[in-house]
Design a protein around this motif. Structure first.
Motif, PDB file in Angstrom:
ATOM      1  N   GLY B 126       9.537  53.246  35.432  1.00  0.00           N
ATOM      2  CA  GLY B 126       9.543  54.712  35.379  1.00  0.00           C
ATOM      3  C   GLY B 126       8.444  55.267  34.499  1.00  0.00           C
ATOM      4  O   GLY B 126       8.432  56.458  34.193  1.00  0.00           O
ATOM      5  N   PRO B 131      11.809  59.010  37.634  1.00  0.00           N
ATOM      6  CA  PRO B 131      12.506  58.260  36.593  1.00  0.00           C
ATOM      7  C   PRO B 131      12.399  56.754  36.809  1.00  0.00           C
ATOM      8  O   PRO B 131      11.750  56.306  37.740  1.00  0.00           O
ATOM      9  N   VAL B 134      13.814  53.728  40.258  1.00  0.00           N
ATOM     10  CA  VAL B 134      13.927  54.695  41.345  1.00  0.00           C
ATOM     11  C   VAL B 134      14.127  53.998  42.688  1.00  0.00           C
ATOM     12  O   VAL B 134      14.868  54.501  43.546  1.00  0.00           O
ATOM     13  N   PHE B 143      19.560  58.071  45.219  1.00  0.00           N
ATOM     14  CA  PHE B 143      18.472  59.002  45.556  1.00  0.00           C
ATOM     15  C   PHE B 143      18.191  58.932  47.055  1.00  0.00           C
ATOM     16  O   PHE B 143      18.331  57.866  47.671  1.00  0.00           O
ATOM     17  N   ARG B 151       8.080  60.860  44.307  1.00  0.00           N
ATOM     18  CA  ARG B 151       7.866  60.812  42.844  1.00  0.00           C
ATOM     19  C   ARG B 151       6.363  60.707  42.584  1.00  0.00           C
ATOM     20  O   ARG B 151       5.676  59.924  43.237  1.00  0.00           O
ATOM     21  N   ARG B 210      19.946  59.913  29.669  1.00  0.00           N
ATOM     22  CA  ARG B 210      19.511  61.222  30.171  1.00  0.00           C
ATOM     23  C   ARG B 210      18.051  61.379  29.822  1.00  0.00           C
ATOM     24  O   ARG B 210      17.669  61.187  28.669  1.00  0.00           O
ATOM     25  N   TRP B 211      17.252  61.741  30.808  1.00  0.00           N
ATOM     26  CA  TRP B 211      15.822  61.987  30.578  1.00  0.00           C
ATOM     27  C   TRP B 211      15.525  63.462  30.829  1.00  0.00           C
ATOM     28  O   TRP B 211      16.028  64.054  31.792  1.00  0.00           O
ATOM     29  N   TRP B 319      16.851  63.338  34.881  1.00  0.00           N
ATOM     30  CA  TRP B 319      17.526  62.099  35.284  1.00  0.00           C
ATOM     31  C   TRP B 319      18.779  61.901  34.455  1.00  0.00           C
ATOM     32  O   TRP B 319      18.760  62.109  33.241  1.00  0.00           O
ATOM     33  N   TYR B 320      19.833  61.512  35.127  1.00  0.00           N
ATOM     34  CA  TYR B 320      21.042  61.080  34.431  1.00  0.00           C
ATOM     35  C   TYR B 320      21.498  59.779  35.066  1.00  0.00           C
ATOM     36  O   TYR B 320      21.760  59.721  36.270  1.00  0.00           O
ATOM     37  N   SER B 321      21.567  58.750  34.273  1.00  0.00           N
ATOM     38  CA  SER B 321      22.088  57.464  34.726  1.00  0.00           C
ATOM     39  C   SER B 321      23.310  57.177  33.872  1.00  0.00           C
ATOM     40  O   SER B 321      23.189  56.869  32.687  1.00  0.00           O
ATOM     41  N   TYR B 358      21.883  50.292  39.189  1.00  0.00           N
ATOM     42  CA  TYR B 358      22.072  50.989  40.462  1.00  0.00           C
ATOM     43  C   TYR B 358      22.686  50.090  41.522  1.00  0.00           C
ATOM     44  O   TYR B 358      23.560  50.511  42.278  1.00  0.00           O
TER      45      TYR B 358
END
Ligand SMILES: NC(=O)NCCC(=O)O
Ligand SMILES: NC(=O)NCCC(=O)O
Lengths: 406, 406
Positions: B126, B131, B134, B143, B151, B210-211, B319-321, B358
């Motif tokens: 990323g 992010p 991805v 996504f 991106r 969180r980005w 981004w939230y992971s 993911y």
């Protein structure tokens, strides 16, 4: 009276070289665009009957002979380089006002006792090649020629290389010849004249400046699995220092200015703790003692922040330009001209550095300021009115002619 | 037992592609160097008898057939892209450990019931294209494909364009096929295993992230004549927020991480008050609620700092992971393997995001960690021992084979 329309048109024509979408100018020192601007100025001066000389720092002198051409010249001028987000007037006005004085003398078939020169000083802004005013500094003997030619941009290209590349590495020695006087017209670049509705600023002094380069080195590491307690984050250190720089400026009001304008993060990746940050500090104050106190405060806070965060620090003051008092006789000529023309005016201290600051060390020097819109400069929105610019040029004309005939 | 020397040699060979003077690797996603790394991996896999498939996100799957090749595969893998100041192991180890498992199965003439695949996931870091993770995110349906392909890097080049340019825009659909399990081996990237002298980390969870992207806009203006009281300095605002980000991380100890890794100043000139600053924030916490509190604190401080300084702000969480619990059965296979080999081990939460995070949404997933020197990663000094890397690969081998035959 000078020709307001011609002066304005010359400014607009020069502003097209490096002109930006927002109406500003980006013409960094010694780029191809700077060469184009220089070439245009030289052509205009030749058209006005001047002879051209270029020195080893790329400073240009366009000379209109005097009745006694052996007398030292009265020199006018400023610079043609701009900031990355610069305007059409900062520097350029002082150069083209000089040309306009010569054109007006030609129109009126008027001779002066001493010769008159319009000058362009290389890399005044110091944006591409720090520090500022480096070529007028060499002229004034403040810097060695080698120092001037070896100043490098962030890509490592030197002024010497770039002067040669654009063909402005002239044959003349830099400095070492007397001026009868030096006059620089400039936009104020601050809000005072506009706020007080004065058309002319009679510049009595320029404030001092100190420029610094600071590198903080910590350790780059992963932003996720590296606990806060194990970090040596160079950007956190820089952030605290930036805030401190601002606080030092506020603590020395009303006259101090304190700015971090340039900052680079390494490796500059979102999920990497910054391992190194390079940034600059610009301190100003009209009083040398206050400026020394600001310097002291910066050194103390830089030491304590870097120690606290476990960062290595390289700290260097790369430039000191002390406060400058201009020549009382030349200043009086400017004040007299403003009075004679009936322009509203006030004495003023320059917030910016100017080539006049260095030339004042080797020649009687003064400056003429005119207002600029909202006091904004180093911004593409920089603006000034044709009327104010013409007023400043009339003052320049009268002061220069008076001096040349004195 | 896998071949420790062969695994190490493959890591060293791959590390030459983009290798840096300091012994690290700079092989950003979808650059020419990334293509070279991919080509080498594909060649090695073909030499090992695998069939290769590439999907529309450039993810690569090298397959060793199973006795019943209609069964869903057990997939291993990680990524080949690095940070600008990356190392030889982050990601690459997980890819080449997968290849080493296949090579070892070949050496031993051993068949597995289900097929086995070694995979490479595009742009996990990323760093060039935010992010992170991805392409595994598209695979997992987190996504859309269009989102992934669009991106862009800081120069505006998109992943779709760059995949096509290097010839890794494969024909396969992204995702939509079952995995019997997914296993990712990785260096820990933090200090825990080394501190506690454990050879294997049994990864039970990964923390959430969180980005953010924040742009502060003030007004560029001259650093000299612009009084402190009239400034709208975007960098002073950014500096205060960087310090606040750090404080938010410290306020949520022992588990929170908070980092500003990337920052750009405009126009970035020493004597110009910065008119605009763009920067990123990276927040992490294993607990979603704590992460939400950090988010709230950031929003509040960003609002108050920008208001106080008269700056415009664009604030976006890009981004939230969420925190990830891995699959209990797969985690148990990893723990069992570490026990069977007699390796010292402990359960651990991953501080970094991984493609496994993911993939865990669409397949039973677990991870194997090995120690890295001084807990350092995203740094050219990143290092790990051949012995620890081999131990992790043995654990991977046993867990994968057990799963494939179950
Ligand atoms: N006039 C002007 O903008 N000079 C640049 C040097 C300085 O920053 O004062
Ligand atoms: N493992 C790793 O370095 N992943 C990059 C994504 C992240 O920043 O967590």
């Amino acid at each position: 009276m000078i020709n307001q329309q011609r002066l304005w048109q010359s400014l607009m024509d020069m502003g097209e070289i490096g002109g930006t979408e927002k109406g500003g100018v980006c013409r960094l020192a010694l780029t191809d665009l700077d060469k184009q601007g220089r070439d245009l100025f030289v052509q205009w001066c030749k058209d006005a009957g001047c002879t051209i000389r270029v020195d080893k720092m790329g400073n240009i002198f366009a000379r209109r002979a005097g009745l006694d051409d052996s007398l030292p010249p009265v020199v006018m001028g400023s610079h043609l380089d701009t900031q990355p987000t610069g305007g059409k007037f900062d520097g350029i006005y002082g150069v083209l006002a000089g040309l306009e004085v010569i054109r007006t003398l030609n129109d009126q078939g008027m001779d002066t006792q001493a010769p008159i020169e319009a000058s362009v000083w290389t890399n005044e802004e110091g944006s591409r090649f720090p520090p500022a005013m480096v070529a007028s500094g060499v002229f004034a003997g403040v810097f060695e020629l080698d120092y001037g030619l070896s100043r490098a941009d962030l890509d490592g290209k030197t002024m010497g290389e770039e002067l040669a590349r654009i063909g402005y590495n002239g044959p003349d020695d830099v400095g070492g010849r007397p001026f009868k006087a030096f006059f620089e017209a400039h936009i104020e670049q601050g809000p005072i004249l506009e706020d007080e509705k004065k058309q002319i600023g009679v510049v009595t002094d320029a404030q001092g400046q100190r420029w610094y380069e600071i590198t903080l080195t910590g350790q780059e590491s992963h932003a996720g699995p590296t606990p806060m307690s194990r970090r040596r984050d160079a950007l956190v250190g820089a952030a605290r220092l930036i805030d401190q720089v601002n606080k030092i400026g506020l603590a020395h009001q009303p006259n101090a200015c304190a700015t971090v304008g340039l900052l680079q993060v390494f490796p500059n990746s979102r999920n990497v703790i910054p391992g190194q940050v390079f940034f600059t500090v610009d301190f100003r104050h009209p009083d040398a003692e206050a400026l020394a106190k600001m310097d002291q405060a910066l050194r103390e806070t830089a030491d304590s922040v870097s120690t606290e965060l476990g960062l290595e620090m390289a700290f260097e003051q790369i430039w000191y330009s002390p406060p400058v008092p201009f020549d009382a006789d030349c200043v009086a000529l400017v004040r007299q001209a403003a009075t004679d023309f009936g322009y509203s005016h006030r004495d003023i201290v320059s917030g910016a550095g100017h080539d006049a600051c260095y030339i004042s060390r080797v020649a009687p020097t003064a400056m003429v300021f005119v207002p600029c819109e909202n006091g904004i400069s180093h911004n593409e929105a920089e603006n000034a009115t044709p009327e104010d610019l013409a007023a400043g040029c009339n003052v320049l004309f009268q002061a220069v002619v008076a001096r040349a005939n004195s």
